[in-house]
Design a protein around this motif. Structure first.
Motif, short mmCIF file in Angstrom:
data_model
loop_
_atom_site.label_atom_id
_atom_site.label_comp_id
_atom_site.label_asym_id
_atom_site.label_seq_id
_atom_site.Cartn_x
_atom_site.Cartn_y
_atom_site.Cartn_z
N PHE A 56 12.88 2.01 0.01
CA PHE A 56 14.09 1.47 0.61
C PHE A 56 15.06 2.60 0.93
CE2 PHE A 56 18.47 -0.22 -0.11
CZ PHE A 56 18.57 -0.90 1.10
N ASP A 57 15.42 2.70 2.21
CA ASP A 57 16.39 3.70 2.67
C ASP A 57 17.73 2.98 2.85
OD1 ASP A 57 18.01 5.45 4.10
OD2 ASP A 57 16.36 6.27 5.28
N PRO A 58 18.68 3.15 1.93
CA PRO A 58 19.95 2.40 2.03
C PRO A 58 20.79 2.81 3.23
CG PRO A 58 20.05 3.98 0.23
CD PRO A 58 18.63 3.98 0.72
N ALA A 59 20.67 4.06 3.69
CA ALA A 59 21.46 4.51 4.84
C ALA A 59 21.03 3.80 6.12
CB ALA A 59 21.33 6.02 5.01
N LYS A 60 19.73 3.53 6.24
CA LYS A 60 19.19 2.86 7.43
C LYS A 60 18.95 1.37 7.21
CE LYS A 60 16.72 7.02 8.99
NZ LYS A 60 15.37 7.59 9.29
N GLY A 61 19.01 0.93 5.96
CA GLY A 61 18.65 -0.46 5.66
C GLY A 61 17.19 -0.74 5.93
N GLU A 62 16.35 0.27 5.77
CA GLU A 62 14.94 0.19 6.15
C GLU A 62 14.05 0.08 4.92
OE1 GLU A 62 12.85 2.86 9.29
OE2 GLU A 62 12.54 3.84 7.36
N LEU A 63 13.07 -0.82 4.97
CA LEU A 63 12.09 -0.99 3.90
C LEU A 63 10.69 -0.73 4.43
CD1 LEU A 63 11.48 -1.99 0.95
CD2 LEU A 63 11.08 -4.24 1.97
N ARG A 64 9.95 0.12 3.73
CA ARG A 64 8.55 0.36 4.04
C ARG A 64 7.71 -0.01 2.82
NH1 ARG A 64 7.53 6.34 5.79
NH2 ARG A 64 5.50 5.43 6.30
N ARG A 65 6.53 -0.59 3.08
CA ARG A 65 5.63 -0.98 2.00
C ARG A 65 4.34 -0.18 2.08
NH1 ARG A 65 7.62 -5.92 -0.12
NH2 ARG A 65 8.80 -7.18 1.36
N PHE A 66 3.93 0.37 0.95
CA PHE A 66 2.66 1.07 0.84
C PHE A 66 1.76 0.21 -0.04
CE2 PHE A 66 5.80 4.75 0.92
CZ PHE A 66 5.75 4.88 2.30
N MET A 67 0.84 -0.52 0.60
CA MET A 67 0.02 -1.50 -0.11
C MET A 67 -0.97 -0.81 -1.06
SD MET A 67 1.53 -4.08 1.04
CE MET A 67 0.60 -5.27 0.07
N GLN A 68 -1.25 -1.48 -2.17
CA GLN A 68 -2.16 -0.97 -3.19
C GLN A 68 -3.35 -1.92 -3.33
OE1 GLN A 68 -1.37 2.14 -4.92
NE2 GLN A 68 -0.08 2.03 -3.07
N SER A 69 -4.44 -1.41 -3.89
CA SER A 69 -5.67 -2.21 -4.02
C SER A 69 -5.71 -3.00 -5.32
CB SER A 69 -6.89 -1.30 -3.94
OG SER A 69 -6.87 -0.34 -5.00
N GLU A 70 -4.77 -2.77 -6.21
CA GLU A 70 -4.71 -3.48 -7.49
C GLU A 70 -3.28 -3.50 -7.98
OE1 GLU A 70 -6.15 -1.13 -10.98
OE2 GLU A 70 -6.94 0.23 -9.45
N GLU A 71 -3.02 -4.31 -9.00
CA GLU A 71 -1.67 -4.43 -9.54
C GLU A 71 -1.14 -3.07 -10.00
OE1 GLU A 71 -1.80 -8.70 -11.73
OE2 GLU A 71 -3.52 -7.33 -11.94
N ILE A 72 0.11 -2.81 -9.67
CA ILE A 72 0.74 -1.53 -10.00
C ILE A 72 2.01 -1.81 -10.80
CG2 ILE A 72 1.80 -1.51 -7.68
CD1 ILE A 72 1.77 1.60 -7.94
N GLY A 73 2.06 -1.29 -12.02
CA GLY A 73 3.16 -1.61 -12.92
C GLY A 73 4.33 -0.67 -12.85
N CYS A 74 4.06 0.63 -12.63
CA CYS A 74 5.14 1.61 -12.69
C CYS A 74 4.77 2.87 -11.93
CB CYS A 74 5.47 1.97 -14.14
SG CYS A 74 4.05 2.54 -15.11
N ILE A 75 5.81 3.60 -11.54
CA ILE A 75 5.62 4.86 -10.81
C ILE A 75 6.59 5.90 -11.34
CG2 ILE A 75 4.71 3.89 -8.66
CD1 ILE A 75 7.58 4.03 -7.54
N GLY A 76 6.24 7.16 -11.09
CA GLY A 76 7.13 8.28 -11.31
C GLY A 76 6.97 9.25 -10.15
N LEU A 77 8.02 9.99 -9.87
CA LEU A 77 7.96 11.00 -8.81
C LEU A 77 7.37 12.28 -9.37
CD1 LEU A 77 11.51 10.45 -7.26
CD2 LEU A 77 9.34 9.38 -6.59
#
Length: 307
Positions: A56-77
Motif C-alpha cells: 500500500f502506497d499512502p501517497a498514491k492511494g495505490e494497492l498492489r497484491r502479490f499472490m502466494q501459492s499457500e497461506e502466508i502468516g508473516c513477513i519481514g523486510l
C-alpha cells in the motif's frame, strides 16, 4: 514511574478524539503482519487466506497484491531487498514481488494442522515467527530463524501472537492468544535467546475478544489489537493500560507504525469467517485503517542473511 504514568494518562485524555479511519479498502480475508518500509515509504501487509502480500502506497492511494501459492502468516523486510516470510510449509525467501527464491526451513510441525502465523524481524536482525495449532491441542511454538537454521524458543502454544520487542532490545513480548495474557521475557540480542516468562498483562478471558498482534512505540509502550472487541489498547512497559482506541470494525489483527515521521499507526483487520450479521454491520471488515498516533514508532529492523 508514578509521575510518568500520570503524564501518559493526561495525554490519553487530551487525545480522546484520536480514532482509526479507513485508508485502504483492501477487504482482506485475514489481514496481518503490517510492516513499514522506510526506504519505499509504503506499507506491506499480508492476507493470510488470500493468500497474498499487499503493498500500500499512502501517497498514491495505490494497492498492489502479490499472490502466494499457500497461506502466508508473516513477513519481514530483508537487507538488500525482498522478504523473509512464514508460510504454511515453512520459512521462505521471496523477491520484491513476493516470488519464491528459496525455501529456508521446513515447518517442523504437521502442516495439515499447523501454519506459520505472527512473526517479525527482531532487533538483532534474525527472524522470529510462531505457528498456530489448528487442532487446538497446544502443539504450536515460537521459532527463531537465522543462518544456523530454525530454532524452537517457546513450546506448548495454541496460537503464537503479539510478538514485539522493547526499544532497547532487552525484552521480548509475546501472546498465546487463547490464554489471553501478554508475557515478557528477557532477550539476548547477541544470541537471540530468551529468558523465563513473566505475565505482564492479563486480558479479560472472553472467547469472543482475544489479544492478537502488537507493536511497540518509541516510548516503550506496547500497543495490542484486541480481536473481536473493536479496539486497540496501549500499555506502559509495566503493563498498566493507558489508552484504548476504537477501530470501526469488529476484528483488528495487528499494528505497525509508518509514515515519514513514524507517527501513523496502521492496523490490519479480518474480513472472513465472521457471522453474516457482523459483516452486514461492518462491511469494511478486512480493510486497512490508520490513525495519527500520540507518539512515534520505531524503525522496522531488516533481516540479515549473514547472521
Amino acid at each position: 514511574m508514578a509521575a510518568q504514568q500520570g503524564n501518559h494518562l493526561m495525554e490519553a485524555a487530551t487525545l480522546s478524539e484520536a480514532a482509526f479511519r479507513l485508508v485502504c479498502d483492501s477487504r482482506s480475508q485475514l489481514g496481518e503482519s503490517p510492516v513499514w518500509s522506510a526506504a519505499e515509504q509504503v506499507l506491506y501487509f499480508v492476507d493470510i487466506r488470500g493468500p497474498s502480500i499487499n503493498r500500500f502506497d499512502p501517497a498514491k492511494g495505490e494497492l498492489r497484491r502479490f499472490m502466494q501459492s499457500e497461506e502466508i502468516g508473516c513477513i519481514g523486510l530483508v537487507r538488500g531487498g525482498g522478504f523473509i516470510a512464514g508460510l504454511r510449509s515453512g520459512i521462505w525467501r521471496l523477491d520484491e514481488e513476493g516470488k519464491p527464491l528459496a525455501k529456508l526451513a521446513d515447518n517442523p510441525e504437521d502442516t495439515g494442522t499447523s501454519r506459520f502465523n505472527d512473526g517479525r524481524v527482531g532487533p538483532d536482525g534474525r527472524f522470529y515467527a510462531g505457528t498456530v495449532d489448528e487442532s487446538r491441542q497446544g502443539k504450536s511454538a515460537l521459532y527463531r530463524y537465522d543462518a544456523k537454521g530454525l530454532t524452537r524458543l517457546i513450546d506448548g502454544l495454541m496460537c503464537s501472537n503479539g510478538l514485539a520487542f522493547s526499544p532497547d532490545g532487552a525484552t521480548m513480548y509475546h501472546v498465546d492468544s487463547p490464554v489471553s495474557t501478554v508475557t515478557a521475557r528477557s532477550f539476548d540480542r547477541m544470541s537471540g535467546t530468551v529468558g523465563p516468562e513473566r505475565v505482564l498483562i492479563d486480558i479479560p478471558n472472553d472467547p469472543a475478544a482475544r489479544p492478537d498482534g502488537a507493536c511497540v512505540d518509541s516510548e516503550g509502550c506496547y500497543w495490542l489489537a484486541i480481536f473481536g472487541a473493536s479496539v486497540v489498547r496501549r500499555f506502559l512497559p509495566d503493563g498498566t493500560q493507558i489508552g484504548e482506541y476504537p477501530v470501526p470494525v469488529r476484528c483488528p489483527t495487528m499494528l505497525a507504525f509508518g509514515g515519514p515521521d513514524l507517527r501513523t499507526l496502521y492496523v490490519t483487520t479480518a474480513g472472513s469467517r465472521r457471522p453474516p450479521e457482523e459483516m452486514a454491520q461492518f462491511p469494511e471488515s478486512g480493510s486497512l485503517f490508520a490513525m495519527n498516533a500520540p507518539v512515534a514508532g520505531l524503525p522496522e529492523p531488516l533481516f540479515d542473511e549473514n547472521l
